[in-house]
Write an enzyme that holds these catalytic residues in place. Structure first.
Site, PDB file in Angstrom:
ATOM      1  N   PHE A  76      -2.693  71.694  65.055  1.00 15.26           N
ATOM      2  CA  PHE A  76      -2.078  71.929  66.365  1.00 15.26           C
ATOM      3  C   PHE A  76      -0.579  71.753  66.211  1.00 15.26           C
ATOM      4  O   PHE A  76      -0.111  70.672  65.858  1.00 15.26           O
ATOM      5  CB  PHE A  76      -2.598  70.969  67.448  1.00 15.26           C
ATOM      6  N   ASP A  92       4.846  68.024  60.219  1.00 15.96           N
ATOM      7  CA  ASP A  92       4.919  67.954  61.675  1.00 15.96           C
ATOM      8  C   ASP A  92       4.512  66.538  62.079  1.00 15.96           C
ATOM      9  O   ASP A  92       3.325  66.219  62.151  1.00 15.96           O
ATOM     10  CB  ASP A  92       4.004  69.005  62.309  1.00 15.96           C
ATOM     11  N   LYS A 138       8.120  64.596  71.000  1.00 26.06           N
ATOM     12  CA  LYS A 138       7.406  63.602  71.804  1.00 26.06           C
ATOM     13  C   LYS A 138       8.186  62.290  71.971  1.00 26.06           C
ATOM     14  O   LYS A 138       9.083  62.242  72.790  1.00 26.06           O
ATOM     15  CB  LYS A 138       6.004  63.394  71.237  1.00 26.06           C
TER      16      LYS A 138
HETATM   17  C1  LIG Z   1       2.437  67.964  70.910  1.00 21.68           C
HETATM   18  C2  LIG Z   1       2.575  68.547  69.578  1.00 21.68           C
HETATM   19  C3  LIG Z   1       3.336  69.702  69.364  1.00 21.68           C
HETATM   20  C4  LIG Z   1       3.960  70.501  70.489  1.00 21.68           C
HETATM   21  O1  LIG Z   1       4.868  69.764  71.248  1.00 21.68           O
HETATM   22  P1  LIG Z   1       5.286  70.286  72.709  1.00 21.68           P
HETATM   23  O2  LIG Z   1       6.395  69.342  73.109  1.00 21.68           O
HETATM   24  O3  LIG Z   1       4.079  70.164  73.579  1.00 21.68           O
HETATM   25  O4  LIG Z   1       5.744  71.689  72.563  1.00 21.68           O
HETATM   26  C5  LIG Z   1       3.485  70.144  68.059  1.00 21.68           C
HETATM   27  N1  LIG Z   1       2.913  69.499  67.034  1.00 21.68           N
HETATM   28  C6  LIG Z   1       2.178  68.388  67.196  1.00 21.68           C
HETATM   29  C7  LIG Z   1       1.574  67.704  66.013  1.00 21.68           C
HETATM   30  C8  LIG Z   1       1.968  67.877  68.479  1.00 21.68           C
HETATM   31  O5  LIG Z   1       1.210  66.804  68.649  1.00 21.68           O
END
Ligand SMILES: *Cc1c(COP(=O)(O)O)cnc(C)c1O
Length: 411
Positions: A153, A238, A267
Site C-alpha cells: 500500500f 516507504d 503521516k
Molecule cells: C498512508 C500511507 C501512504 C499514503 O499516505 P497518504 O497521506 O494517505 O497519501 C503511503 N504509504 C504508506 C506505507 C502508508 O501507510
C-alpha cells in the site's frame, strides 16, 4: 441583511446520528467509518459528541504517533499560524532551512524534498528514481522499471494504484501507468530474478501496514539492500507508516541495520496536525531534480516546516522510540496468551500490532465494533485482521485496558 446559516449550528447541536446522516448525505462514500462521531482529542484519548471517551488505538494510521494535541506541537503551530503560513517556493522562508536540516540529520541523508501527503512523497520517489535511472544509471529513456511488492500500500494516485494488487483500490481506474513489476513480499530470490538492467528502484514498505502489519522474514531487508547494491538499483523504503518511532526505532529498516537510498516519509511527520511528507536521499540521487522539474504549492510551507521541525526535534531526543520499544514489549507479552483463545496469530513490532482472528470468530469489522462498544478504537483490514497502533504517549495501564477489551470482545 441576515440569512439563516444552518451550517453554523451543526457541530454544537447535532447528535451522533444526525452527524452520521449529514456526512453520508453530503460526503462521498469513499469510506465506511465505524459509527462514532469524534469531537475532541487529547493524548491517547478522544471524545465523541455525546461525551463518551475512547482510547484511540488507531492513531490516524500512525499520523498521531505523538497523540492528539501534543503541547509542544500545538504551541509551535499556534505561534507559526500568527506569523506566516504560506509563501510558495517562489521565495525562501525562514523555516524550511531548519526543518530540512533537522530531517536530513534524523535520516542521516544529505537532502530532503518536502511534499504534503504520503502519496505525493511516493510519487516523488518514483519520479526521482526514474530520472536517476535515465540520467545516472543510463537506462534508455522510457524503459525504466520499478520492482514493487505484492500486498503493498503506497497511496491512492492513479500511478500508485497502477502497481497495487488490491482489486478494490484499483479496479476501473485504468488505463494504468506502466513500468512496475510485482514480486512476493519477503522472497529475496523472486526479487533477484525480477531485477534487470532497466530496474531503477525496488520500492517496499519495511513492514506492510495496510497489509496487516506484515513483518518480512528476518534478514530480508538486508538481502534487498545487497541485491540493490549488486545491481546498482535504488532501494526506496516507504516508511510513511512504519517510520518515525512507531516500531521502537526511528525507522523500521534499522531493525536490520539497513539504510535505504531513499526514505519516503509522511503521516507522523505532520504531528497529526497538518499533512507533511518528504523524501530524504543523498546528493548523488536527489540532485537529478532541477528547478521546475518537480514541485508543490504547499510543499515546505512555513506552517508545515514549523510543525515538521518540532517533530524531528522531538524524535532526535529518542524518548518516543524508547517508549515504543518498551511498551511494545508489554503489548506483545499481554497479547500472546490470546493466541489460540480467539486469535490465530499476532505480529508485533514496537507499538504496532496485527491481530488475525481465528476462523469462526467475529470478522475484523465485527471485532472493531465490539471494541468500540468497550471504548477502544481500532481498524480492521483484509477481513479478519485488526491493526493496533496507539499513540506512543499511551501508558502501560492503557495498554492493559486495550488488551482486556480485546480479550472480552473475543470471548
Ligand atoms: C498512508 C500511507 C501512504 C499514503 O499516505 P497518504 O497521506 O494517505 O497519501 C503511503 N504509504 C504508506 C506505507 C502508508 O501507510
Amino acid at each position: 441583511m441576515t440569512e439563516t446559516r444552518p451550517a453554523q449550528e451543526t457541530s454544537e447541536t447535532l447528535d451522533s446520528n444526525a452527524h452520521m446522516t449529514l456526512t453520508e448525505r453530503y460526503a462521498a462514500h469513499n469510506y465506511h467509518p465505524l459509527p462514532v462521531v469524534l469531537s475532541h482529542g487529547e493524548g491517547a484519548w478522544v471524545t465523541d459528541v455525546e461525551g463518551r471517551r475512547y482510547l484511540d488505538c488507531l492513531a490516524g494510521y500512525s499520523a498521531l504517533n505523538f497523540g492528539h494535541g501534543h503541547p509542544r506541537l500545538l504551541a509551535r503551530a499556534h505561534a507559526q499560524l500568527d506569523r506566516l503560513t504560506l509563501t510558495s517556493r517562489a521565495f525562501y522562508n525562514d523555516l524550511l532551512g531548519p526543518f530540512a536540516q533537522g530531517l536530513a540529520e534524523l535520516t542521516g541523508k544529505e537532502v530532503v524534498l518536502p511534499m504534503n501527503t504520503g502519496a505525493e512523497a511516493v510519487e516523488t520517489a518514483v519520479k526521482v528514481a526514474r530520472k536517476w535511472g535515465y540520467v545516472v544509471k543510463g537506462v534508455p529513456e522510457g524503459a525504466a522499471n520499478i520492482v514493487v511488492m505484492e500486498g503493498n500500500f503506497h497511496g491512492r494516485t492513479t500511478t500508485i494504484v497502477s502497481f497495487s494488487d488490491d482489486k478494490v483500490a484499483r479496479d476501473e481506474y485504468g488505463p494504468f501507468t506502466p513500468g512496475f513489476r510485482s514480486v512476493t513480499y519477503g522472497d529475496a530470490q523472486a526479487l533477484r530474478e525480477a531485477v534487470d538492467d532497466s530496474t531503477v528502484a525496488v520500492l517496499l514498505e519495511p513492514i506492510q501496514g495496510e497489509g496487516g502489519v506484515v513483518i518480512p522474514p528476518e534478514g530480508y531487508l538486508r538481502e534487498v539492500r545487497e541485491i540493490c547494491d549488486a545491481t546498482g538499483t535504488l532501494m526506496v523504503a516507504d516508511e510513511i507508516q512504519s517510520g518515525l518511532a512507531r516500531t521502537g526505532r526511528t525507522f523500521a529498516c534499522e531493525h536490520e541495520d539497513v539504510v535505504p537510498d531513499i526514505y519516503v516519509l509522511g503521516k507522523a511527520l505532520g504531528g497529526g496536525l497538518y499533512p507533511v511528507s518528504a523524501i530524504a536521499a543523498n546528493h548523488d540521487v536527489l540532485d537529478v531534480i532541477k528547478p521546475g522539474t518537480h514541485g508543490s504549492t504547499f510543499g515546505g510551507n512555513p506552517l508545515a516546516a514549523a510543525i515538521g521541525h518540532e517533530v524531528v526535534t522531538m524524535l532526535a531526543e529518542g524518548e518516543f522510540q524508547q517508549r515504543a520499544a518498551t511498551l511494545g514489549g508489554v503489548l506483545e507479552e499481554r497479547l500472546r496468551p490470546l493466541v489460540g483463545r480467539g486469535l490465530a496469530a499476532i505480529r508485533v513490532r514496537g507499538l504496532w500490532a496485527g491481530l488475525d482472528i481465528e476462523p469462526g470468530g467475529p470478522s475484523g469489522r465485527g471485532l472493531s465494533e465490539r471494541l468500540l462498544d468497550r471504548g477502544v478504537l481500532v481498524k480492521d483490514t483484509h477481513g479478519s485482521t485488526i491493526r493496533i497502533a496507539p499513540p506512543l504517549v499511551v501508558t502501560e495501564d492503557e495498554i492493559g485496558v486495550l488488551v482486556d477489551a480485546v480479550a472480552d470482545s473475543l470471548a
